[in-house]
Design a protein around this motif. Structure first.
Motif, mmCIF file in Angstrom:
data_model
loop_
_atom_site.group_PDB
_atom_site.id
_atom_site.type_symbol
_atom_site.label_atom_id
_atom_site.label_comp_id
_atom_site.label_asym_id
_atom_site.label_seq_id
_atom_site.Cartn_x
_atom_site.Cartn_y
_atom_site.Cartn_z
ATOM 1 N N ALA A 58 0.954 -1.028 0.057
ATOM 2 C CA ALA A 58 -0.067 -0.002 0.172
ATOM 3 C C ALA A 58 0.522 1.224 0.108
ATOM 4 O O ALA A 58 2.081 0.979 0.805
ATOM 5 C CB ALA A 58 -0.838 0.027 1.205
ATOM 6 N N PHE A 59 0.454 2.247 -0.659
ATOM 7 C CA PHE A 59 1.139 3.459 -0.555
ATOM 8 C C PHE A 59 0.414 4.787 -0.759
ATOM 9 O O PHE A 59 -0.909 4.555 -1.348
ATOM 10 C CB PHE A 59 2.339 3.389 -1.759
ATOM 11 N N GLY A 60 0.780 5.787 -0.598
ATOM 12 C CA GLY A 60 0.095 7.201 -0.871
ATOM 13 C C GLY A 60 1.120 8.256 -0.899
ATOM 14 O O GLY A 60 2.102 8.322 -0.368
ATOM 15 N N ALA A 61 0.581 9.387 -1.307
ATOM 16 C CA ALA A 61 1.158 10.836 -1.206
ATOM 17 C C ALA A 61 0.336 11.777 -1.063
ATOM 18 O O ALA A 61 -0.817 11.567 -1.760
ATOM 19 C CB ALA A 61 1.987 10.831 -2.707
ATOM 20 N N HIS A 62 0.723 12.774 -0.491
ATOM 21 C CA HIS A 62 -0.181 14.116 -0.285
ATOM 22 C C HIS A 62 0.575 15.236 -0.361
ATOM 23 O O HIS A 62 1.785 15.452 0.216
ATOM 24 C CB HIS A 62 -0.665 14.032 1.334
ATOM 25 N N VAL A 63 0.021 16.199 -0.868
ATOM 26 C CA VAL A 63 0.897 17.618 -1.185
ATOM 27 C C VAL A 63 -0.035 18.471 -0.327
ATOM 28 O O VAL A 63 -1.321 18.492 -0.482
ATOM 29 C CB VAL A 63 0.651 17.876 -2.471
ATOM 30 N N HIS A 64 0.408 19.428 0.491
ATOM 31 C CA HIS A 64 -0.030 20.539 1.239
ATOM 32 C C HIS A 64 0.400 21.730 0.882
ATOM 33 O O HIS A 64 1.701 22.105 0.868
ATOM 34 C CB HIS A 64 0.182 20.272 2.730
ATOM 35 N N VAL A 65 -0.520 22.833 0.516
ATOM 36 C CA VAL A 65 -0.166 24.229 0.107
ATOM 37 C C VAL A 65 -0.865 25.212 0.973
ATOM 38 O O VAL A 65 -2.008 24.990 1.091
ATOM 39 C CB VAL A 65 -0.401 24.506 -1.357
ATOM 40 N N ALA A 66 -0.162 26.042 1.429
ATOM 41 C CA ALA A 66 -0.421 27.249 2.283
ATOM 42 C C ALA A 66 -0.026 28.446 1.878
ATOM 43 O O ALA A 66 1.365 28.716 1.560
ATOM 44 C CB ALA A 66 -0.045 26.783 3.933
ATOM 45 N N GLY A 67 -0.932 29.499 1.713
ATOM 46 C CA GLY A 67 -0.348 30.671 1.250
ATOM 47 C C GLY A 67 0.354 31.613 2.309
ATOM 48 O O GLY A 67 0.229 31.176 3.556
ATOM 49 N N ALA A 68 0.869 32.670 2.034
ATOM 50 C CA ALA A 68 1.465 33.423 3.077
ATOM 51 C C ALA A 68 0.332 34.196 3.885
ATOM 52 O O ALA A 68 -0.667 34.687 3.679
ATOM 53 C CB ALA A 68 2.462 34.622 2.264
#
Length: 629
Positions: A551-561
């Motif tokens: 099993a595998f997974g990936a997550h991207v998290h983006v936060a503005g200034a």
């Protein structure tokens, strides 16, 4: 447009939709959330119900998601929940601040098994120090909830639900970057279960140079003195006593961390020691067509801050909070009712040794008593209306009323939900009594809030688009010169939120969410509220074990200034380092039917940022874990 006008628009939209709904066939309405659905929740309306019935936006992080991500703390577990903004002072052990849809930590209520667990002195809890051992799931309600829960539920509620019974023993061993080591075990004998975790980290890491506006620049260096250790124990016992179901649970945690301070103001050698204990007895009994619940709970915390470098000595804070709640719930063919009473008392002993002249310890206390009721009615097969009211007396703040109104309308393939109401936050004991930095004349914050969501549960794995907002007065802020709190600000917040998920395709599942907080203003000053990034987004791709032994997974998290950082005595510092994009990934191998090897990487791009001014985040880290399940 003010909140009353917006509520009128929402009501008109609901009324127009109701007529259309009557002609539509009834269709299944699973949750629109891209997070795993567990079928039933208990936080949204303070009683068990199908997740699809609640009007309030609700997200669930279950035990499988905790294990997949390797979340050791509640803060780690919430990182991918839409609308939640987390910002930390560093690696494991550092304080983690939080908020829902533009609120602060003090405006977001944290519960454990339905009971508030924040320290009575400051009204917040460090999510980074709350272990996930013994946790069954975490429910997040992103809507004002003061009608049901009282103070500090302005942005919503985070409910940490612990495991009532352990199905089978398990062991977890992990090691990783920054000298981190972790061991956790859980076991059970009949209906008695126990969980224990020990976690350590040296937290030594390099950081780049930061050049803020206003001439405040810091050279590159190495972060030291931020080591952390934590031991956490949780017990639970379930028994049948006559016609009652009794659950007794308790926990104890000891956390020791180094507090090196910010890059602009170092406190070498300083340490903070926290001892936190909690206990809960919940009794439930089905009778008279409904269910009675009696809950008795208590939490105590001792916090010791030692500045052994000689900059001020030692500060000790002792907190205690007790609560008794009686709740009655009943459901029938076309509606349901939840009603109850909450009684609580908070007390603290506060010291501040660096003050001149020295201040003696201050003892402070406050008490709350409240009655609440919420009625849900299903006038048609496709429509649900909810109305609630809470009357609360907060000593010494006085009486507060908090009404709310909600609705859900099924529109064939779509579902519309909406809520409008008021929420409030009473001043904390520190706000009122802390030696030299308090204001006994503070008034409670009052806010009007609303949200509306249009969901398409059967479109892919679920798609939902929502709007939300709130306006308030008497916000409690600190005077920049004296650091004494006062009622001054008004706030206006508006935003949009989109969540989406795909159906499983060859065992793969993708999720996405974006929260656009396009307005978050202190309307008194015209400045944007601090720590409210305009954009927070997450993207995820997962392949669970049902696709084979890997099993595998990936997550991207983006936060503005976030908004510029206040500079007391000068112009604000522009803060470009608070914006970031991080990527996390994991791979898990089932070596045997009950043995799993996991490898996880966090911040794969080695993003170097400082979510809080002068507090750099660590770069790329790795972890290897061996666990039985």
């Amino acid at each position: 447009m003010n909140v009353l006008a917006r509520a009128g628009v929402v009501a008109a939209l609901l009324a127009a939709s109701a007529a259309a709904a009557a002609a539509q066939p009834v269709s299944p309405s699973p949750s629109p959330t891209p997070l795993p659905e567990i079928g039933r929740v208990v936080t949204s309306d303070r009683h068990p119900e199908a997740l699809s019935r609640t009007t309030r936006p609700t997200f669930v992080v279950d035990r499988t998601a905790l294990d997949d991500s390797g979340a050791r703390s509640v803060a780690d577990a919430l990182a991918g929940v839409p609308g939640i903004n987390l910002f930390s002072y560093g690696a494991f052990g550092a304080q983690v601040n939080y908020g829902i849809r533009g609120t602060t930590s003090s405006e977001t209520l944290v519960l454990q098994d339905g009971v508030p667990i924040a320290a009575g002195s400051n009204g917040v809890v460090d999510l980074g120090s709350l272990s996930t051992i013994g946790v069954q799931r975490i429910e997040v309600v992103e809507s004002g909830a003061s009608t049901l829960y009282g103070s500090s539920a302005t942005g919503g509620v985070i409910n940490i639900i612990t495991t009532a019974q352990v199905a089978k023993p398990s062991l977890r061993l992990a090691a990783g970057s920054l000298g981190e080591r972790d061991a956790a075990v859980q076991a059970a004998i009949g209906t008695f279960s126990v969980s224990f975790e020990r976690r350590l980290a040296t937290n030594v890491y390099d950081y780049p140079a930061f050049a803020y506006a206003g001439g405040n620049a810091t050279p590159a260096g190495t972060r030291t003195g931020a080591d952390a250790e934590q031991s956490a124990l949780r017990l639970s016992y379930v028994a049948q006593v006559g016609g009652w179901t009794a659950r007794l649970s308790g926990g104890d945690a000891a956390i020791g961390v180094g507090v090196p301070g910010g890059l602009d103001f170092a406190t070498p050698g300083a340490r903070q020691l926290t001892q936190r204990s909690d206990a809960l007895l919940d009794l439930s009994h089905a009778a008279a067509g409904g269910t009675f619940n009696l809950t008795l709970a208590g939490i105590g915390q001792k916090l010791v801050y030692r500045d052994i470098a000689g900059l001020g000595g030692e500060d000790d804070t002792f907190d205690a909070r007790t609560q008794a709640s009686l709740r009655y719930t009943r459901g029938w063919k076309h509606g349901d009712l939840v009603a109850g009473a909450d009684f609580s008392r908070e007390s603290a002993v506060l010291t501040f040794s660096p003050s001149t002249p020295p201040q003696p310890p201050i003892g402070a206390a406050a008490a709350q008593s409240a009655l609440y009721a919420q009625l849900g009615i299903d006038p048609t097969r496709t429509t649900r209306l909810v109305v609630g009211l809470r009357g609360e007396n907060d000593g010494p703040q006085g009486k507060i009323l908090a009404p709310s109104l909600g609705a859900r309308i099924d529109l064939g393939a779509a579902r519309l939900t909406a809520n409008a109401g008021t929420s409030f936050r009473v001043p904390t004991l520190i706000d009122l009594y802390y030696p030299g930095f308090s204001n006994p004349n503070l008034k409670p914050e009052r806010l009007a809030d609303y949200d509306a969501t249009l969901a398409f549960p059967d479109l892919g794995g679920g798609v939902a688009l929502g709007i939300f907002g709130r306006d308030g007065s008497n916000l409690i802020v600190l005077d920049p010169a004296t650091f004494v709190p006062f009622n001054a600000s008004r706030v206006s917040v508006n935003g949009l939120q989109l969540t989406a998920a795909t159906r499983p395709f060859h065992h793969f599942r993708a999720t996405a969410s974006i929260t656009d907080l396009y307005r978050a203003l202190d309307t008194t000053t015209g400045m944007r509220l601090p720590y409210t990034p305009p954009i927070v987004a997450t993207l995820g791709l997962e392949r669970p074990f049902d696709g084979g032994a890997v099993a595998f997974g990936a997550h991207v998290h983006v936060a503005g200034a976030v908004a510029d950082v206040p500079n007391y005595g000068g112009a604000p510092y522009a803060d470009p380092y608070s914006a970031f994009t991080t990527a996390d990934a994991y791979v898990r191998w089932r070596l045997a039917p009950s043995t799993i090897l996991s490898v996880r990487a966090r911040n794969l791009g080695n993003e170097r940022y400082a979510p809080i001014f002068a507090y750099p985040a660590p770069g790329r880290t790795f972890e290897v874990e061996l666990a039985t399940r």
